[in-house]
Design an enzyme around this catalytic site. Structure first.
Site, PDB file in Angstrom:
ATOM      1  N   SER A 144     -30.421  18.510   6.867  1.00  0.00           N
ATOM      2  CA  SER A 144     -31.394  18.753   7.929  1.00  0.00           C
ATOM      3  C   SER A 144     -32.025  17.432   8.366  1.00  0.00           C
ATOM      4  O   SER A 144     -32.128  16.487   7.576  1.00  0.00           O
ATOM      5  CB  SER A 144     -32.499  19.681   7.430  1.00  0.00           C
ATOM      6  OG  SER A 144     -33.371  18.990   6.537  1.00  0.00           O
ATOM      7  N   ASP A 145     -32.427  17.366   9.625  1.00  0.00           N
ATOM      8  CA  ASP A 145     -33.349  16.307  10.007  1.00  0.00           C
ATOM      9  C   ASP A 145     -34.624  16.521   9.197  1.00  0.00           C
ATOM     10  O   ASP A 145     -34.888  17.611   8.689  1.00  0.00           O
ATOM     11  CB  ASP A 145     -33.630  16.347  11.505  1.00  0.00           C
ATOM     12  CG  ASP A 145     -34.108  14.997  12.044  1.00  0.00           C
ATOM     13  OD1 ASP A 145     -34.537  14.146  11.236  1.00  0.00           O
ATOM     14  OD2 ASP A 145     -34.052  14.791  13.270  1.00  0.00           O
ATOM     15  N   TRP A 146     -35.429  15.481   9.080  1.00  0.00           N
ATOM     16  CA  TRP A 146     -36.560  15.506   8.152  1.00  0.00           C
ATOM     17  C   TRP A 146     -37.615  16.504   8.638  1.00  0.00           C
ATOM     18  O   TRP A 146     -38.289  16.274   9.637  1.00  0.00           O
ATOM     19  CB  TRP A 146     -37.122  14.101   8.018  1.00  0.00           C
ATOM     20  CG  TRP A 146     -36.500  13.295   6.911  1.00  0.00           C
ATOM     21  CD1 TRP A 146     -37.168  12.600   5.940  1.00  0.00           C
ATOM     22  CD2 TRP A 146     -35.110  13.096   6.624  1.00  0.00           C
ATOM     23  NE1 TRP A 146     -36.270  11.991   5.074  1.00  0.00           N
ATOM     24  CE2 TRP A 146     -35.007  12.280   5.474  1.00  0.00           C
ATOM     25  CE3 TRP A 146     -33.926  13.538   7.215  1.00  0.00           C
ATOM     26  CZ2 TRP A 146     -33.793  11.896   4.916  1.00  0.00           C
ATOM     27  CZ3 TRP A 146     -32.705  13.162   6.665  1.00  0.00           C
ATOM     28  CH2 TRP A 146     -32.652  12.349   5.528  1.00  0.00           C
TER      29      TRP A 146
END
Length: 813
Positions: free
Chosen positions: A223-225
């Site tokens: 995932s993106d952060w």
């Protein structure tokens, strides 16, 4: 590499709790370890233009490459691959295993705030450049990450925007660069913040099909952060790793979902398998390997490569017999503009690094002309935008008197828990010892000009700013965003002004009280008094008139181009436009350098002697631009995106969602495709760029018929008609007039670069892949190639294709 049976045995050793614990990061940048299977953590780092490492610390410098737009402008895949290898060696030096690059989102609109970090408007060019960077990074057992999957092409409401796009457009345009990265062997794919057609990408079925089922991706989906928002949905969709950690939507919540049968245990095993396979490739699984002797690039060679790349991406947009400048024939050169002295080398946001050294245009020109000609610098009007962070240029630490600042962390009773000297007042991750309550930056200002200075403080919560004990600012500044880039990297600046006297050393003290969920960044900034605009313009004109040649540098600010927000206009501002016009009127041998990551309006572009586009050129930008200015190197760049004359001419300008939705109503018609469909002429087409010679396009040859599903090669004969050796980027486009299926007016299909001496004729062989001829049939859910006539066009840009031939596409057997 371990086979599947070995991975099965390792998975069987893990308890359900141990498996779940591996699926969320151990901290911001590291994954979890598991001794039961000899799994060590790996480290991730941002990396499109440089590998920062797992901390924001100006003392930990990095090699800074040109921006992604500049790399795409090289139209040179072998060069981009070499730069990817350089990133990998930097990563290994910093203990980084996974580089979060390339960014494969597209320049859908010129208002995209993160243009500089993405390659191009075109899926084919983006895919080729991204694949080259992947190959380079992964050649040294460092993993690349294709991001942000998918249709993450604007910054407005980026955490929640729901992109609505038809399946054909999604397949042919926005997914295509990711497919190319997977074909190149990319090991990681990052799911973005946005939703596509109603579902957040971290929970989207697109993570399975086409990513795993059709393309055969066997790596890790991360995932993106902060982009994972659900437990079961993300687990069932195909997400493997939630970052950052250790808190997140999985952990105990995923363990409970497993116990209740809401998530199939086989799905968790699949995720663990992907992680173990990735760790095995990275060398983080099994007994600790013996240290390997890896090549350590020499600093001089690194600088030379980055310098070469910056020159190769520099685009010459106009040249009225001014460039290259003859250094031996010059007596005085005027270098004009604040951006000349402080050239913007990188864009703003999470991808930022701290370069060890930066060469601006002024420094580069001075180095070239040292001992030959006098260089005069006039800054011109002050730039708009936020004041820069304090550094040793304007201040010293009060305890030692050395350039920089004193960073302190205090508890609630104002006891000093930590104190250290830092080089600058941009402290995004100050240390937080137990009991930390307040972050403080102290500096003695060393103003060299008297007058009204602009001071600023950035962060959230309770903040104060004092000058020699007098309160300049005090207040509570609540967090008004959940965007991690704005919280942790570019928090809003609150400005005040103060009268400073040259030669004095007032003490500036900035404080920020820490509060939950607001990050810990504290940034203190300062800018000297702005000169009177009319006076500054007059001084620039006088300097230009007295010089043999004038070089003007103009560009964007962090307010214009930065992660977390889109642009609202493409203007450089009235002061910068007036500066160019004043200098050009005073000296016909005026060269303008535009220092931006994406398109800007240039109403004066026909009034100047020469016009260069530098992009954000990286740490060696000033040296590279001087190489181009004085003819050591030809400007090698071609535009990777179409530049409008004015914003309202652009076919796609919508980046702002309506009721949470952003509709891609233009379908596949973005970039040059959109311009051609609208029948409009831009300032400069996709693919455009001049060199220091001229070319004639003489003939295009190739097959008369091609079977559907097969690639073919086009041969284009060109002749160097100038007086200097040069490089030409020969481009091929396709068109399907009269077809039953709707296609763009024409679209980019391939290119080849050739070199020739004056008068020499060469032939460019351009590979046209089978994918360039296919379309996605939404009715049958598969790729098709429509039989019939296809026009093959060749030329130097999307708007200039003088050669054409027809190819008959025949049905496949």
């Amino acid at each position: 590499m371990r086979d599947e049976d070995e991975l099965d045995r390792l998975i069987d050793k893990l308890t359900p709790e141990a498996k779940v614990s591996l699926l969320t990061g151990a901290d911001t940048w590291r994954t979890a370890a598991e001794p039961a299977v000899e799994l060590r953590p790996w480290v991730m780092s941002d990396g499109p233009a440089g590998v920062r490492g797992p901390s924001w610390d100006e003392r930990h410098t990095a090699v800074l490459l040109p921006s992604a737009t500049a790399l795409a402008a090289t139209w040179d895949e072998p060069l981009v691959e070499r730069l990817g290898s350089l990133l990998a060696l930097e990563a290994r030096r910093k203990g980084v295993h996974v580089v979060l690059a390339p960014n494969l989102n597209l320049h859908r609109s010129p208002l995209g705030g993160r243009h500089f970090e993405c390659f191009s408007e075109d899926p084919e060019l983006t895919g080729r450049m991204g694949a080259a960077l992947v190959r380079g990074i992964q050649a040294h057992q460092v993993a690349a990450t294709a991001k942000h999957y998918v249709a993450n092409d604007s910054e407005t409401d980026r955490l929640s925007v729901d992109v609505r796009v038809d399946e054909r457009t999604l397949r042919e345009v926005y997914l295509a660069p990711f497919e190319a990265a997977v074909a190149a062997g990319v090991r990681f794919v990052m799911a973005g913040y946005n939703a596509v057609n109603g579902t957040t990408t971290t929970a989207s079925s697109l993570l399975r099909s086409p990513l795993r089922t059709e393309w055969g991706f066997a790596g890790v989906v991360v995932s993106d952060w902060g982009a994972a928002r659900s437990t079961g949905e993300c687990a069932r969709a195909g997400l493997d790793l939630v970052m950052p950690g250790p808190e997140g939507v999985w952990g105990e919540a995923l363990a409970r979902a497993l116990e209740r049968g809401e998530v199939d245990r086989r799905l968790v095993d699949d995720k663990v398998r992907h992680l173990l396979r990735g760790a095995d490739w990275l060398g983080a699984l099994g007994p600790m390997p013996l240290p390997e002797r890896r090549p350590v690039p020499r600093p001089g060679a690194v600088r030379a490569l980055v310098r070469r790349a910056a020159a190769a991406g520099t685009v010459l947009l106009a040249n009225r017999n001014v460039l290259p400048l003859d250094a031996e024939g010059l007596t005085t050169v005027a270098v004009i503009g604040a951006r000349a002295a402080h050239t913007r080398t990188q864009g703003g946001g999470s991808a930022g690094v701290f370069p060890e050294g930066e060469v601006g245009v002024l420094d580069g020109v001075r180095s070239w002309l040292r001992g030959r000609a006098t260089v005069v610098h006039v800054p011109g009007p002050a730039l708009a935008g936020p004041p820069p962070a304090l550094d040793g240029t304007w201040c010293t630490a009060p305890d030692s008197g050395t350039p920089g600042v004193l960073l302190r962390v205090l508890d609630a009773d104002e006891t000093v828990l930590h104190s250290e000297h830092r080089f600058c007042a941009r402290q995004l991750e100050p240390p937080l010892p137990p009991g930390a309550h307040t972050v403080e930056i102290r500096a003695r200002l060393r103003p060299r000009a008297s007058g009204r200075w602009t001071l600023g403080i950035a962060g959230f919560g309770r903040m104060t700013l004092h000058l020699d004990g007098a309160e300049l600012l005090a207040g509570d500044f609540p967090k008004d965003t959940d965007d991690p880039a704005l919280i942790h990297v570019t928090p809003p600046i609150h400005r005040v002004s103060a009268e400073l006297v040259a030669g004095t050393s007032p003490l500036l003290v900035a404080r920020r009280e820490l509060a939950p969920d607001t990050g810990r960044a504290l940034v203190v900034s300062a800018a000297p008094p702005a000169p009177d605009t009319a006076t500054a313009l007059a001084a620039a004109a006088r300097a230009a008139h007295a010089a043999d040649a004038a070089i003007v540098v103009v560009g964007t600010t962090e307010d214009d181009e930065c992660e977390g927000r889109d642009r609202t206009h493409l203007r450089l501002g009235s002061d910068q436009d007036a500066l160019v016009r004043a200098v050009a009127a005073a000296n016909p041998r005026t060269v303008v350098i535009v220092n931006s990551g994406g398109p800007v309006e240039m109403p004066w572009r026909r009034e100047v002697g020469a016009l260069l586009l530098s992009w954000f050129p990286g740490q060696e930008g000033g040296s590279a631009l001087s190489d181009v200015l004085f003819g050591r190197t030809e400007p090698g760049g071609r535009l990777p995106t179409t530049w409008p004359a004015v914003l309202q001419d652009a076919p796609v300008v919508d980046t702002r969602p309506r009721e949470g939705r952003l509709a891609y109503t233009e379908g596949p018609h973005i970039g040059h495709r959109g311009w051609l469909r609208a029948g409009r002429t831009p300032a400069y087409w996709f693919g455009y760029g001049l060199g220091y010679t001229t070319w004639a396009y003489e003939e295009v040859t190739g097959p008369s018929s091609v079977r559907a599903g097969e690639a073919f090669t086009v041969r284009v004969r060109v002749r160097n008609t100038g007086t200097r050796a040069g490089r030409e980027v020969v481009q091929v486009y396709l068109a399907r007039p009269g077809a039953a299926v709707e296609y763009p007016e024409r679209w980019f299909a391939g290119y080849a670069a050739v070199r020739a001496r004056p008068g020499e004729t060469v032939t460019a062989s351009v590979h046209v892949p089978a994918r360039a001829l296919r379309h996605w049939d939404e009715r049958t859910g598969r790729w098709r190639t429509e039989p019939g006539t296809c026009r093959v066009l060749a030329g130097p840009s999307a708007g200039d294709v003088p050669l054409a031939r027809e190819v008959e596409l025949t049905p496949a057997d």
